[in-house]
Scaffold this motif. Structure first.
Motif, mmCIF file in Angstrom:
data_model
loop_
_atom_site.group_PDB
_atom_site.id
_atom_site.type_symbol
_atom_site.label_atom_id
_atom_site.label_comp_id
_atom_site.label_asym_id
_atom_site.label_seq_id
_atom_site.Cartn_x
_atom_site.Cartn_y
_atom_site.Cartn_z
ATOM 1 N N ASP A 232 0.822 -1.216 0.000
ATOM 2 C CA ASP A 232 0.000 0.000 0.000
ATOM 3 C C ASP A 232 0.855 1.266 0.000
ATOM 4 O OD1 ASP A 232 -2.384 -1.389 -0.042
ATOM 5 O OD2 ASP A 232 -2.725 -1.235 2.128
ATOM 6 N N GLU A 233 2.049 1.185 0.564
ATOM 7 C CA GLU A 233 2.917 2.359 0.644
ATOM 8 C C GLU A 233 3.488 2.760 -0.714
ATOM 9 O OE1 GLU A 233 5.774 1.648 3.739
ATOM 10 O OE2 GLU A 233 4.188 1.384 5.238
ATOM 11 N N PHE A 234 3.353 1.910 -1.712
ATOM 12 C CA PHE A 234 3.866 2.199 -3.045
ATOM 13 C C PHE A 234 2.828 2.885 -3.933
ATOM 14 C CE2 PHE A 234 6.740 -0.822 -1.332
ATOM 15 C CZ PHE A 234 7.941 -0.685 -1.996
ATOM 16 N N VAL B 211 9.842 -10.148 0.999
ATOM 17 C CA VAL B 211 8.391 -10.341 1.060
ATOM 18 C C VAL B 211 7.736 -8.986 0.836
ATOM 19 C CG1 VAL B 211 6.417 -11.001 2.500
ATOM 20 C CG2 VAL B 211 8.568 -12.274 2.685
ATOM 21 N N VAL B 212 6.761 -8.956 -0.064
ATOM 22 C CA VAL B 212 5.990 -7.754 -0.315
ATOM 23 C C VAL B 212 4.508 -8.134 -0.336
ATOM 24 C CG1 VAL B 212 6.044 -7.900 -2.844
ATOM 25 C CG2 VAL B 212 5.798 -5.671 -1.748
ATOM 26 N N THR B 213 3.679 -7.231 0.142
ATOM 27 C CA THR B 213 2.236 -7.444 0.030
ATOM 28 C C THR B 213 1.726 -6.695 -1.185
ATOM 29 O OG1 THR B 213 1.816 -5.593 1.522
ATOM 30 C CG2 THR B 213 1.872 -7.795 2.496
ATOM 31 N N CYS B 214 0.828 -7.334 -1.899
ATOM 32 C CA CYS B 214 0.251 -6.736 -3.112
ATOM 33 C C CYS B 214 -1.001 -7.533 -3.434
ATOM 34 C CB CYS B 214 1.260 -6.824 -4.257
ATOM 35 S SG CYS B 214 0.623 -6.317 -5.866
ATOM 36 N N SER B 215 -2.087 -6.852 -3.708
ATOM 37 C CA SER B 215 -3.315 -7.589 -4.021
ATOM 38 C C SER B 215 -3.114 -8.532 -5.193
ATOM 39 C CB SER B 215 -4.470 -6.620 -4.276
ATOM 40 O OG SER B 215 -4.116 -5.690 -5.282
ATOM 41 N N ALA B 216 -2.364 -8.115 -6.213
ATOM 42 C CA ALA B 216 -2.036 -8.978 -7.364
ATOM 43 C C ALA B 216 -3.270 -9.732 -7.858
ATOM 44 C CB ALA B 216 -0.901 -9.934 -7.002
ATOM 45 N N PHE C 93 -7.409 3.298 4.260
ATOM 46 C CA PHE C 93 -8.096 4.049 3.205
ATOM 47 C C PHE C 93 -9.078 3.206 2.397
ATOM 48 C CE2 PHE C 93 -4.079 2.560 1.424
ATOM 49 C CZ PHE C 93 -4.496 1.912 0.276
ATOM 50 N N MET C 94 -8.977 1.902 2.451
ATOM 51 C CA MET C 94 -9.784 1.026 1.596
ATOM 52 C C MET C 94 -11.144 0.744 2.247
ATOM 53 S SD MET C 94 -9.542 -0.557 -1.239
ATOM 54 C CE MET C 94 -9.628 -2.058 -2.155
ATOM 55 N N PRO C 95 -12.226 1.260 1.670
ATOM 56 C CA PRO C 95 -13.542 1.042 2.278
ATOM 57 C C PRO C 95 -14.137 -0.318 1.915
ATOM 58 C CG PRO C 95 -13.778 2.427 0.348
ATOM 59 C CD PRO C 95 -12.299 2.162 0.521
ATOM 60 N N LEU C 96 -15.023 -0.776 2.765
ATOM 61 C CA LEU C 96 -15.746 -2.031 2.544
ATOM 62 C C LEU C 96 -16.475 -2.011 1.202
ATOM 63 C CD1 LEU C 96 -16.966 -4.745 3.469
ATOM 64 C CD2 LEU C 96 -18.619 -3.462 4.808
ATOM 65 N N SER C 97 -16.894 -0.835 0.753
ATOM 66 C CA SER C 97 -17.665 -0.727 -0.491
ATOM 67 C C SER C 97 -16.882 -1.198 -1.720
ATOM 68 C CB SER C 97 -18.130 0.717 -0.707
ATOM 69 O OG SER C 97 -17.016 1.585 -0.842
ATOM 70 N N LEU C 98 -15.555 -1.292 -1.623
ATOM 71 C CA LEU C 98 -14.761 -1.735 -2.774
ATOM 72 C C LEU C 98 -14.524 -3.249 -2.794
ATOM 73 C CD1 LEU C 98 -12.099 1.086 -3.218
ATOM 74 C CD2 LEU C 98 -14.199 0.679 -4.508
ATOM 75 N N PRO D 290 0.671 5.724 -5.510
ATOM 76 C CA PRO D 290 0.750 7.184 -5.589
ATOM 77 C C PRO D 290 -0.441 7.800 -4.841
ATOM 78 C CG PRO D 290 0.425 6.198 -7.788
ATOM 79 C CD PRO D 290 0.475 5.082 -6.793
ATOM 80 N N PRO D 291 -0.283 9.029 -4.352
ATOM 81 C CA PRO D 291 -1.374 9.673 -3.601
ATOM 82 C C PRO D 291 -2.702 9.693 -4.353
ATOM 83 C CG PRO D 291 0.629 10.944 -3.385
ATOM 84 C CD PRO D 291 0.918 9.863 -4.393
ATOM 85 N N ALA D 292 -2.674 9.821 -5.665
ATOM 86 C CA ALA D 292 -3.926 9.851 -6.437
ATOM 87 C C ALA D 292 -4.676 8.522 -6.309
ATOM 88 C CB ALA D 292 -3.638 10.163 -7.905
ATOM 89 N N ASN D 293 -3.954 7.412 -6.269
ATOM 90 C CA ASN D 293 -4.604 6.107 -6.106
ATOM 91 C C ASN D 293 -5.261 5.993 -4.732
ATOM 92 O OD1 ASN D 293 -3.616 5.378 -8.615
ATOM 93 N ND2 ASN D 293 -2.456 3.622 -7.891
ATOM 94 N N VAL D 294 -4.537 6.416 -3.713
ATOM 95 C CA VAL D 294 -5.082 6.343 -2.356
ATOM 96 C C VAL D 294 -6.340 7.198 -2.262
ATOM 97 C CG1 VAL D 294 -4.641 6.858 0.080
ATOM 98 C CG2 VAL D 294 -2.836 5.826 -1.325
ATOM 99 N N ALA D 295 -6.307 8.392 -2.816
ATOM 100 C CA ALA D 295 -7.469 9.281 -2.781
ATOM 101 C C ALA D 295 -8.646 8.664 -3.525
ATOM 102 C CB ALA D 295 -7.111 10.638 -3.382
#
Length: 165
Positions: free
Chosen positions: A35-37, A77-82, A121-126, A39-44
């Protein structure tokens, strides 16, 4: 076989961070929170309840792939939804021997976890869009799908055993 890059994957709420940090500690390798990778636009965009599209994910995946490439031969080790095969292929382009650990959980458990989570930042709605996008690992992909409802300790043991096979 602790020198291979490991991607802990799954939808939001599957426990990627919990398992990923513990797995990295057990293996004695670097860890990165995917999640730290972003960009701010994605998080928003996600915080506003709008799913990311493939174009949104490209710079994120490229940053993750670069991080993995920098650790080639060291293990990491990295986390990524992939979620999609093409995303995993993009990561594999920089880390061809990457092992994908898919944390698979039933929808009800994911809903419970997301509803209980605070400060993310990730809501249940997604969740629906993530589940619709998810393409399980295919037989030719290096990795393993595991029951993410099990304890993190059990999942780490299972992952280490799978890596040693």
């Amino acid at each position: 076989m602790h020198d291979v890059p490991i991607v802990v994957m799954g939808v939001s709420g599957s426990g990627k961070t919990t398992v990923g940090t513990r797995l990295a500690a057990a293996l004695g390798v670097d860890y990165a929170e995917g999640d730290e990778f972003h960009p701010p636009a994605n998080v928003a965009k996600m915080a506003a309840g709008t799913p990311l599209d493939d174009a949104d994910r490209e710079p994120w995946l490229d940053a993750l792939a670069g991080w993995l490439a920098e650790r080639s031969g060291e293990g990491a080790v990295v986390t990524c939804s992939a979620l999609k095969r093409v995303y995993r292929d993009r990561l594999r382009a920089s880390a061809p021997d990457a092992f994908f650990l898919h944390l698979d959980l039933p929808r009800g458990e994911l809903e419970r976890r997301l509803a209980d989570r605070r400060g993310h930042f990730m809501p249940l709605s997604l969740l629906d869009s993530q589940l619709a996008t998810l393409e399980p690992l295919e037989p030719d992909e290096i990795g393993s799908a595991v029951d993410g409802t099990r304890s993190p300790e059990d999942l780490v043991r299972e992952a280490v055993a799978a890596l040693e096979r």
